[in-house]
Design an enzyme around this catalytic site. Structure first.
Site, PDB file in Angstrom:
ATOM      1  N   LYS A 184      54.652  30.933  17.064  1.00 35.45           N
ATOM      2  CA  LYS A 184      55.221  29.742  16.171  1.00 35.45           C
ATOM      3  C   LYS A 184      55.930  29.865  15.044  1.00 35.45           C
ATOM      4  CE  LYS A 184      50.076  29.759  18.087  1.00 35.45           C
ATOM      5  NZ  LYS A 184      48.538  29.296  17.343  1.00 35.45           N
TER       6      LYS A 184
ATOM      7  N   LYS B 210      39.357  25.042  23.505  1.00 35.04           N
ATOM      8  CA  LYS B 210      39.410  26.698  22.743  1.00 35.04           C
ATOM      9  C   LYS B 210      37.983  26.520  23.150  1.00 35.04           C
ATOM     10  CE  LYS B 210      39.274  28.944  19.207  1.00 35.04           C
ATOM     11  NZ  LYS B 210      37.862  29.779  19.720  1.00 35.04           N
TER      12      LYS B 210
END
Length: 323
Positions: free
Chosen positions: A210, A107
């Site tokens: 997803k 991240k």
């Protein structure tokens, strides 16, 4: 046709799962698990999503619990480690929870942090894994992305940069800058009315898919087929799912005709406690088997009465949109 609301709520459990580190701005992940004739499904759209955006997540949960997974083409799935926006000194501890991982997603562009923080974190990750990908969650402008990607590749290549900029035109412009870093689209697919728009516009080298936001495993496979016609490979990833949602991701990945990249399905390590024991990891791969929630976890992770009612009301509203 969706099962009745009574059937859905009859096997529903609202859970609150504490996280080890803040991720995506939250420290607790709330999910609704549904029990159906084919097993378990998960409904867990993020709280800020409206009902229209959340309804496909319910369709995905129903598919898993009432229809079950598609036929698999492989038994084990390579999975990347996930590194939140932690200090570089914490990287080794985070990666220790993903034994054997050959790829790590890091991240970056976290609010309140600097590019120097990102560079230090990525450099620390490179000491442990051979392949590094980053995720900016749309946090950069085009010029900021150019600066950041230049700095982040000074020590070595990146496998790809996931959603470096927020909009499709920005992704198109960034790719045109010719930095030599592949661009992966995530939010530009899962939060778009037309998930193919970013690809048709030339804004993505890779598509991050997803299961829940797309409406289920079979919907993901259908979209992956369309993307393949454009020569765009896919990465199956988690929407910060519990083990039940991860099972759907693993099942979708197992059914893909081509699986070029490690999947972003290792986010269970971000939870203090998941709803099921972690799958057996062998050389950075997970088995493509359904993960059954632990009966004790269903009790001990149960949300309080107010949050339970909030989620039940949300299920009701989203179910009405599926009719």
């Amino acid at each position: 046709m969706a099962p009745s609301l009574d059937d859905i709520l009859d096997g529903a459990h609202v859970l609150s799962m504490p996280m080890r580190t803040k991720f995506r701005g939250i420290t607790t992940r709330e999910v609704v698990l549904l029990r159906g004739p084919a097993g378990w499904g998960e409904f867990s759209p993020f709280p800020e999503y409206d009902d229209v955006e959340s309804a496909p997540w319910l369709a995905s949960a129903i598919e898993a619990a009432w229809d079950g997974p598609p036929s698999p083409l492989r038994r084990r799935i390579p999975v990347n480690a996930t590194v939140p926006a932690v200090d570089a000194a914490e990287v080794a501890s985070v990666l220790s929870r993903s034994p054997g991982a050959q790829t790590a997603k890091v991240k970056v562009a976290e609010k309140g942090q600097t590019l120097a923080d990102d560079v230090a974190r990525v450099r620390a990750v490179r000491e442990f894994v051979p392949r590094v990908r980053i995720d900016a969650n749309g946090g950069w402008s085009v010029d900021e992305a150019v600066e950041a990607l230049t700095a982040l590749t000074a020590d070595g290549p990146l496998e790809y940069a996931e959603q470096p900029c927020a909009t499709v035109p920005e992704l198109v412009e960034l790719r045109a800058r010719g930095l030599g870093v592949r661009v992966a689209a995530d939010e530009s697919i899962r939060r778009a009315e037309d998930p193919m728009k970013v690809v048709r516009a030339g804004g993505a080298d890779i598509a991050v898919l997803k299961v829940a936001p797309l409406g289920g495993m079979r919907a993901l496979l259908e979209l992956a087929g369309e993307l393949g016609e454009y020569g765009v490979p896919v990465v199956v990833s988690s929407a910060l799912d519990s083990a039940v949602g991860i099972s759907s991701g693993l099942a979708a990945a197992a059914a893909l005709p081509h699986l070029e990249f490690a999947c972003g399905l290792g986010t269970g390590s971000l939870f203090v406690r998941d709803v099921a024991p972690a799958p057996e990891v062998i050389d950075g791969t997970y088995p493509a088997d359904a993960l059954e929630p632990d009966a004790q976890a269903l009790i001990e992770l149960g949300a309080d009465a107010d949050r339970t009612q909030w989620w039940i009301d949300r299920v009701r509203r989203c179910h009405a949109l599926l009719r």
